[in-house]
Design an enzyme around this catalytic site. Structure first.
Site, short mmCIF file in Angstrom:
data_model
loop_
_atom_site.label_atom_id
_atom_site.label_comp_id
_atom_site.label_asym_id
_atom_site.label_seq_id
_atom_site.Cartn_x
_atom_site.Cartn_y
_atom_site.Cartn_z
CE1 TYR A 50 -41.70 -0.83 -2.23
CE2 TYR A 50 -40.37 0.64 -0.89
CZ TYR A 50 -40.78 -0.63 -1.20
OH TYR A 50 -40.30 -1.70 -0.50
N GLY A 51 -43.63 4.55 -5.72
CA GLY A 51 -44.17 5.90 -5.89
C GLY A 51 -45.64 5.97 -6.19
CB CYS A 81 -36.14 4.28 -1.24
SG CYS A 81 -37.83 4.38 -1.85
CB CYS A 191 -36.68 9.01 -7.75
SG CYS A 191 -36.85 7.22 -7.97
#
Length: 268
Positions: A50-51, A81, A191
């Site tokens: 997602y980052g 997350c 994270c």
């Protein structure tokens, strides 16, 4: 954060979500302290990581996941997350009737109470761009100096278990050396994948400098469920369900690093 609590909700499941297997680090700590809770884990392997995605994409991913959890009649969802907590939580927090626990917002007060002046944060590009760690921590401790470093590529090291390659070792050292120029006293592994790089990071510094927020995040969730009188009172071990958007076998193999997954993940 939604506060609407359903009647007779103690036995309803708690949902956990992440872009991949990293959220299992939070899941494992939660199951250790609340074994009676029924749980559902969703790993969005189709869209990992997602980052590197845009804000609108991340909001869309999370909305789809929360809609899934709504169909499963959960009593709460844990955003295991950092990226969704940073980028999408504020956009969707009032759209659902179950409790939503974001890891950054839930952990910020404890981080702000650390007896230090300089705090480093490793996180994904999207989390760093959002400024969520600085914003949330400074609500409680405006004097703390916070230095952040985006670490593109670290999630892939964990997901693919490439811990011993020359490229991975150099990439971990690169970001570590860059943040150490600011001389932080502690560094948050911002994270849920990053705690599984501790073995690599501890070759660069004493491991006591690194903070995994997952442990006190799990404690926060436990206390809140109890305070709201929706914790499961059963003496039995709760049911566990696992769902993925892609690569169920990869999820199970990679997930063993985080948690012993007994049931085969269901592909949605």
């Amino acid at each position: 954060m939604s506060t609407l609590i359903l009647k007779n909700s103690r036995e309803l499941p708690v949902g956990f979500c992440d872009s991949g297997v990293g959220g299992l680090s939070v899941f494992a700590k939660f199951k250790n302290i609340m074994p009676a809770e029924n749980t559902i884990y969703y790993g969005d392997l189709k869209n990992v990581p997602y980052g590197s995605k845009s804000k609108s994409e991340i909001i869309g991913f999370l909305k789809n996941i929360l809609d899934f959890f709504k169909s499963k009649n959960v009593k709460a969802v844990v955003l295991a997350c950092n990226t969704t907590s940073a980028v999408a939580y504020d956009e969707i927090k009032d759209n659902y009737d179950f409790q939503i626990y974001p890891i950054i917002q839930s952990s910020a007060k404890i981080l702000a109470e650390l007896n230090i002046k300089k705090l480093g944060v490793f996180a994904t590009t999207a989390t760093i761009k959002s400024g969520a760690y600085e914003k949330e921590i400074k609500k409680y401790n405006p004097d703390m100096q916070i230095y952040t470093k985006a670490c593109p590529g670290w999630v892939e090291i964990v997901e693919n278990k490439t811990f011993n390659t020359k490229e991975s070792i150099e990439l971990v050292a690169k970001y570590f050396n860059e943040i150490m120029e600011y001389k932080p006293e502690k560094i948050v592994l911002g994270c849920t994948h990053y705690p599984f790089l501790t073995g690599m990071l501890s070759k660069l510094s004493d491991s006591s400098i690194f903070i995994d927020p997952a442990a006190f995040f799990a404690d926060f969730i436990k206390k809140d469920l109890i305070n709201k009188n929706i914790n499961n009172l059963s003496k039995k071990i709760g049911n566990e369900e696992f769902y993925v958007s892609a690569n169920p076998q990869q999820f199970k193999v990679s997930g063993e690093l985080f948690y012993s997954i007994k049931n085969n993940p269901v592909l949605l």
